[in-house]
Design an enzyme around this catalytic site. Structure first.
Site, PDB file in Angstrom:
ATOM      1  N   TYR A   1      37.596   8.990 -16.950  1.00 45.80           N
ATOM      2  CA  TYR A   1      38.453   9.935 -16.608  1.00 45.80           C
ATOM      3  C   TYR A   1      39.821   9.434 -16.567  1.00 45.80           C
ATOM      4  O   TYR A   1      40.107   8.616 -15.612  1.00 45.80           O
ATOM      5  CB  TYR A   1      38.551  10.824 -15.618  1.00 45.80           C
ATOM      6  CG  TYR A   1      39.392  12.049 -15.380  1.00 45.80           C
ATOM      7  CD1 TYR A   1      39.483  13.140 -16.218  1.00 45.80           C
ATOM      8  CD2 TYR A   1      40.461  11.656 -14.465  1.00 45.80           C
ATOM      9  CE1 TYR A   1      40.712  13.850 -16.333  1.00 45.80           C
ATOM     10  CE2 TYR A   1      41.568  12.518 -14.319  1.00 45.80           C
ATOM     11  CZ  TYR A   1      41.846  13.665 -15.199  1.00 45.80           C
ATOM     12  OH  TYR A   1      42.529  14.691 -15.158  1.00 45.80           O
TER      13      TYR A   1
ATOM     14  N   GLY B   1      33.720   9.387 -26.074  1.00 51.54           N
ATOM     15  CA  GLY B   1      33.969  10.689 -25.365  1.00 51.54           C
ATOM     16  C   GLY B   1      35.516  10.869 -25.084  1.00 51.54           C
ATOM     17  O   GLY B   1      36.081  11.989 -25.275  1.00 51.54           O
TER      18      GLY B   1
ATOM     19  N   GLY C   1      34.850 -10.781 -17.525  1.00 50.38           N
ATOM     20  CA  GLY C   1      36.417 -10.904 -17.737  1.00 50.38           C
ATOM     21  C   GLY C   1      37.072 -11.384 -16.358  1.00 50.38           C
ATOM     22  O   GLY C   1      36.209 -11.786 -15.616  1.00 50.38           O
TER      23      GLY C   1
ATOM     24  N   SER D   1      32.301  -5.970 -23.121  1.00 49.76           N
ATOM     25  CA  SER D   1      30.843  -6.530 -23.386  1.00 49.76           C
ATOM     26  C   SER D   1      30.821  -8.029 -23.257  1.00 49.76           C
ATOM     27  O   SER D   1      31.785  -8.623 -23.494  1.00 49.76           O
ATOM     28  CB  SER D   1      30.622  -6.543 -24.939  1.00 49.76           C
ATOM     29  OG  SER D   1      29.230  -6.982 -25.183  1.00 49.76           O
TER      30      SER D   1
ATOM     31  N   TYR E   1      22.271  -8.063 -27.727  1.00 46.70           N
ATOM     32  CA  TYR E   1      23.600  -8.195 -28.293  1.00 46.70           C
ATOM     33  C   TYR E   1      23.706  -7.313 -29.485  1.00 46.70           C
ATOM     34  O   TYR E   1      24.432  -6.405 -29.626  1.00 46.70           O
ATOM     35  CB  TYR E   1      24.219  -9.325 -28.203  1.00 46.70           C
ATOM     36  CG  TYR E   1      25.842  -9.649 -28.378  1.00 46.70           C
ATOM     37  CD1 TYR E   1      26.817  -8.945 -27.758  1.00 46.70           C
ATOM     38  CD2 TYR E   1      26.168 -10.051 -29.741  1.00 46.70           C
ATOM     39  CE1 TYR E   1      27.988  -8.976 -28.006  1.00 46.70           C
ATOM     40  CE2 TYR E   1      27.494 -10.324 -30.020  1.00 46.70           C
ATOM     41  CZ  TYR E   1      28.391  -9.659 -28.967  1.00 46.70           C
ATOM     42  OH  TYR E   1      30.000  -9.734 -29.447  1.00 46.70           O
TER      43      TYR E   1
ATOM     44  N   ALA F   1      35.157  -2.854 -31.568  1.00 48.59           N
ATOM     45  CA  ALA F   1      34.987  -4.282 -31.266  1.00 48.59           C
ATOM     46  C   ALA F   1      33.453  -4.590 -31.669  1.00 48.59           C
ATOM     47  O   ALA F   1      32.779  -4.777 -30.794  1.00 48.59           O
ATOM     48  CB  ALA F   1      35.299  -5.153 -30.265  1.00 48.59           C
TER      49      ALA F   1
ATOM     50  N   TYR G   1      30.500   9.831 -34.381  1.00 51.91           N
ATOM     51  CA  TYR G   1      31.733  10.526 -33.696  1.00 51.91           C
ATOM     52  C   TYR G   1      32.605  10.817 -34.630  1.00 51.91           C
ATOM     53  O   TYR G   1      33.404  11.710 -34.868  1.00 51.91           O
ATOM     54  CB  TYR G   1      32.389   9.754 -32.465  1.00 51.91           C
ATOM     55  CG  TYR G   1      31.662  10.228 -31.110  1.00 51.91           C
ATOM     56  CD1 TYR G   1      30.391  10.115 -30.850  1.00 51.91           C
ATOM     57  CD2 TYR G   1      32.370  11.110 -30.246  1.00 51.91           C
ATOM     58  CE1 TYR G   1      29.815  10.508 -29.460  1.00 51.91           C
ATOM     59  CE2 TYR G   1      32.017  11.477 -29.059  1.00 51.91           C
ATOM     60  CZ  TYR G   1      30.547  11.230 -28.728  1.00 51.91           C
ATOM     61  OH  TYR G   1      30.031  11.919 -27.476  1.00 51.91           O
TER      62      TYR G   1
END
Ligand code: UDP
Length: 314
Positions: free
Chosen positions: A63, A103, A37, A76, A146, A115, A160
């Site tokens: 957090y 989480g 990025g 990524s 990847y 994504a 999840y």
């Protein structure tokens, strides 16, 4: 005002997503460790009270105080050059980063959107690719880092969803292009456009008969936003079904840039998919979404972008 986290928010897609979310009235927390990025992609947002940037590696414990309504997990490396240079980081962000982001979503009761990618279909034996296709991936090939990271991320997201009741969504993103791509990240659109603008030969890998289907970034982001705010879980393909061979794509870019460049052929990367085209029936029917920007129009935006911003080389 919804409070929303975008991991990888300083990347190509992440930064466009931050723009969209702010325009839709969200307060945005952008997380990025800046390995691929770039803060230049979010510079225009500094000073916006609804936007906050946190330099954070999302593979480490996350957090955040306060309520969170949405988490978009976009962090990524995503171009073949990047994930071949950063194979372990790519695997870690798909696995550990997805786990940490999920989480956080569980803790905050936030909607989580992963994504994912058309690379989960690998070198597909079914064409066009529907969401029900399981794919043809070489786990030990160079692209496996990847492809398998994203496949694991999908499995983790569904776990999840099923076992922790997190409201999750998976988007499978097909080849996307637009302003803010890095000129030399190795992907075909910035590569060809910058080669054409410099009058250098366009490097077509293999004989160029392999196909891709290119989606303009504003269309893609609209589709992702529609999924995030829908009742759907997915996976849902988002992409533009207009399929072209790579060599025809090179010719189109030469024409649009009015360049004198020639086409040269280089060796085809290992496991380069021979065909790729999204079946977007599900996105059309469930999200009422389809792409609007013709490839010629989108490419002109990218050409203007690189003309204005340069390619970073002198
Ligand atoms: N490609 C090419 N020349 C380049 C870069 C890429 O011919 O300079 C080809 C590549 O082999 C692939 C297609 O263009 O068949 C799209 O490549 P990209 O890296 O953009 O994305 P992929 O779909 O392979 O992840």
């Amino acid at each position: 005002m919804p409070r929303t986290v975008v991991t990888g928010g300083a990347g190509f897609l992440g930064s466009h997503l931050c723009d969209k979310l702010l325009a839709e009235g969200h307060s945005v927390i952008c997380m990025d460790n800046l390995i691929t990025g770039n803060v230049a992609n979010i510079e225009h947002l500094s000073g916006n009270d609804s936007f906050k940037f946190i330099k954070q590696d999302v593979t480490e414990y996350l957090y955040l105080p306060g309520d969170i309504d949405f988490i978009f997990h976009f962090a990524s490396p995503a171009s073949p050059i990047d994930y071949l240079e950063l194979p372990i980081q790519t695997l870690k962000v798909g696995a550990l980063g997805t786990h940490k982001a999920l989480g956080l979503a569980r803790e905050k009761k936030a909607i989580f959107l992963l994504a994912s990618t058309s690379e989960v279909y690998g070198d597909p034996l079914v064409h066009p690719q529907q969401e029900s296709y399981w794919g043809n991936v070489n786990p030990v090939g160079p692209r496996g880092v990847y492809d398998e990271a994203k496949r694991f991320a999908e499995a983790m997201t569904m776990a999840y969803h099923t076992y922790h009741d997190v409201d999750t969504k998976i988007v499978r993103i097909f080849n996307t292009y637009g302003p803010r791509m890095r000129a030399y990240d190795g992907r075909v659109v910035p590569a060809f456009v910058n080669q054409a603008l410099r009058g250098e030969p366009l490097t077509v890998f293999g004989d160029g008969s392999q196909t891709r289907s290119f989606c303009y970034v504003s269309d893609l982001i609209a589709g992702i936003y529609a999924l995030a705010t829908s009742g759907e879980t997915g996976p849902v393909n988002i992409g533009n079904p207009r399929e072209m061979t790579v060599v025809d794509f090179a010719r189109k870019i030469i024409e649009l840039t009015e360049s004198d460049s020639e086409i040269v052929h280089k060796s085809l990367p290992v496991d380069d998919p021979k065909v790729r085209q999204p079946d977007i029936t599900m996105a059309r029917e469930k999200l009422g979404w389809e792409p609007k920007v013709p490839v010629e129009e989108g490419l002109m935006q990218v050409i203007e972008y690189f003309k204005t911003h340069g390619d970073g080389r002198s």
